[in-house]
Enzyme design. Structure first.
Site, PDB file in Angstrom:
ATOM      1  N   SER A 145       0.842  -1.194   0.000  1.00  0.00           N
ATOM      2  CA  SER A 145       0.000   0.000   0.000  1.00  0.00           C
ATOM      3  C   SER A 145       0.882   1.251   0.000  1.00  0.00           C
ATOM      4  CB  SER A 145      -0.947  -0.041   1.207  1.00  0.00           C
ATOM      5  OG  SER A 145      -1.924   0.976   1.123  1.00  0.00           O
ATOM      6  N   ASP A 165     -10.040  -3.245  -5.562  1.00  0.00           N
ATOM      7  CA  ASP A 165      -9.190  -2.200  -4.985  1.00  0.00           C
ATOM      8  C   ASP A 165      -9.380  -0.908  -5.762  1.00  0.00           C
ATOM      9  OD1 ASP A 165      -7.255  -0.602  -3.862  1.00  0.00           O
ATOM     10  OD2 ASP A 165      -5.604  -1.998  -4.162  1.00  0.00           O
ATOM     11  N   HIS A 170      -8.196  -4.537  -1.165  1.00  0.00           N
ATOM     12  CA  HIS A 170      -6.938  -3.863  -0.843  1.00  0.00           C
ATOM     13  C   HIS A 170      -6.280  -4.521   0.377  1.00  0.00           C
ATOM     14  CE1 HIS A 170      -4.159  -0.466  -1.016  1.00  0.00           C
ATOM     15  NE2 HIS A 170      -4.261  -0.347   0.306  1.00  0.00           N
TER      16      HIS A 170
END
Length: 388
Positions: A217, A320, A350
Site C-alpha cells: 500500500s 481495490d 486492498h
C-alpha cells in the site's frame, strides 16, 4: 465478490480508520510538528520480538537513527543457521541467537519491507505485519528488514521516503563494517555510547548484493521511491544492489480519475474518501496535489527513466480502488523492457494478503507463494553461499 466476513471486517476497518484520519485532521496544527516522529499509534496491536527462532524465524528490534524514531525489525529464518554446512547454532545467555565468531555462516538475500497504513498508521511491529514478514522470510528464504518509518501528520512528506532511503544507506554501511570485521577491525568499532555499530545477524548472514524492496500500500510508494534513489546513487551504494522490487496494492492516485477510481470510489477497506484524507495528512499543505511525485508514478519528468528501474512485480486486487493506476505503471515498465509482471487477484480487496484478519485465508497464502516464486529468480545464489 468478497465473502461476508471480508465485507463485515471492511465496514469495521473503514469506520475505525476514518475516525482516526478525521481526528488527525482536526488536531490543531500547533500540536503536530514532531521532528523525532512516531512509528506506531497507541491503538496498534504490537507483536513482541523473539530472537530465539520462534516458529522458524528469529526477530529483533533495533533503533538506527539517534535523530528520529526510525527503527527496524529484523526477521532471520532458521535456514540461515540449520544448513548442513553451517555450525550448529546456540541460544546465548540473553535468550536469543548470536552468530559464533570465526565460523562459517550461510548468507541470505536481504529484503527491505515497508508496511501499509496510508502513511498515517500501521507499524513494522504490528501483529499483522509481523506475521506477514515471518511468512515472507520463510517462503523466500531471505532476511526481512521491516522498516518502522515515521508516520504523518507528525512527520510530513518527505520524511517517510527519506527514512526508506536512509535504511538502504545504513544497509550499505553495515555491509562495509562486516567486511572490516573479517579483516579484524570490527572489535574496535563502537558508537558514542560504547555499543558495537555492527549488527551481528546482518554481518554474519546478510548478502546485500541481493537486495529486494517490498512495499505494501503506502509502503509500495516508499519502495518505489527508494528504488529510484538507488538507481540514481549507483555505485555509491556498493555493495548494496537492488535486484528487484515488489509493489503490493500501491497507494497511487492522480488528478485524472481512472476507471477503477470512479467505479470503486466506495470500495472495501481504503476508498476514495479515506485516500484523500490520508494524502492531505501526508503532504504539506503547500504541496498538496494528487499528481505529486509521491502520489502519481506516471507524471512527466520523473527521474530516473523507467527503463532504468529494477525488475518490478506488481500485485493488485479486483476490488481495490487504486488498482488501475498500478496496472498502468506496470504496463509502462514493460513498454521499456523492464521485467514487470502483474498479479491480479479475482475477488481480492486492498491488502488482502497482508491484513491480520485475512492472513490465514487461502488467497493470502497463495499470493505470498506467488511472490516468492517470482522473486527467487532474482535472488538465486551468486558467488559463495557461506562466509567465514
Amino acid at each position: 465478490m468478497p465473502n461476508l466476513i471480508v465485507k463485515l471486517y471492511s465496514v469495521i476497518f473503514k469506520y475505525q480508520q476514518k475516525h482516526l484520519l478525521q481526528s488527525l485532521i482536526e488536531t490543531p496544527e500547533s500540536t503536530k510538528p514532531n521532528p523525532f516522529g512516531i512509528t506506531s499509534r497507541p491503538s496498534e496491536s504490537i507483536a513482541a520480538s523473539n530472537p530465539s527462532f520462534s516458529d522458524g524465524v528469529a526477530t529483533k528490534d533495533i533503533h538506527v537513527d539517534p535523530y528520529s524514531s526510525l527503527s527496524l525489525r529484523i526477521f532471520l529464518p532458521d535456514t540461515a543457521v540449520t544448513s548442513s554446512l553451517s555450525s550448529t547454532y546456540q541460544i546465548t545467555n540473553y535468550g536469543g541467537y548470536s552468530p559464533a565468531e570465526g565460523k562459517s555462516h550461510r548468507k541470505l538475500p536481504v529484503m527491505l519491507q515497508f508496511h501499509g497504513g496510508g502513511f498515517v498508521s500501521g507499524s513494522n511491529e504490528s501483529v499483522g505485519n509481523d506475521a506477514f514478514c515471518r511468512r515472507i522470510a520463510k517462503l523466500c528464504d531471505v532476511i526481512v528488514v521491516a522498516v518502522g518509518y515515521r508516520l504523518a501528520p507528525e512527520t510530513k512528506y518527505p520524511g517517510a521516503f527519506e527514512d526508506g532511503f536512509k535504511v538502504l544507506n545504513w544497509l550499505a554501511k553495515q555491509a562495509n563494517l562486516a567486511v572490516c570485521g573479517r579483516v579484524g577491525a570490527q572489535s574496535h568499532m563502537f558508537d558514542s555510547f560504547g555499543a558495537s555499530m555492527v549488527e551481528p545477524w546482518l554481518a554474519a548472514h546478510g548478502d546485500t548484493s541481493r537486495c529486494v524492496l517490498l512495499g505494501v500500500s503506502s509502503g509500495a510508494n516508499i519502495a518505489d521511491y527508494v528504488a529510484r534513489e538507488a538507481v540514481e546513487a549507483g555505485k555509491r551504494l556498493d555493495p548494496v544492489k537492488v535486484v528487484a522490487q515488489i509493489l503490493m496494492f500501491p497507494f497511487f492516485i492522480g488528478s485524472t480519475p481512472t476507471h477503477s477510481e470512479i467505479k470503486l470510489a466506495s470500495s472495501y477497506f481504503y476508498d476514495k474518501t479515506m485516500c484523500m484524507l490520508a494524502w492531505k495528512l501526508f503532504l504539506p499543505k503547500e504541496e498538496f496535489n494528487l499528481d505529486h511525485p509521491a502520489a502519481n508514478p506516471l507524471i512527466a519528468g520523473r527521474q530516473p527513466p523507467l527503463k532504468c528501474m529494477p525488475p518490478t512485480l506488481t500485485v493488485v486486487a479486483e476490488h481495490d480502488f487504486m488498482r488501475d493506476r498500478a496496472i498502468a505503471y506496470s504496463e509502462e515498465l514493460r513498454k521499456v523492457n523492464v521485467d514487470a509482471p502483474l498479479l491480479d487477484y479475482k475477488d481480492g480487496v486492498h491488502e488482502f494478503a497482508t491484513l491480520d484478519v485475512l492472513l490465514q485465508t487461502p488467497q493470502a497464502r497463495v499470493c505470498a507463494e506467488d511472490v516468492s516464486i517470482w522473486v527467487k529468480k532474482y535472488i538465486s545464489l551468486r558467488g559463495h553461499e557461506f562466509s567465514y
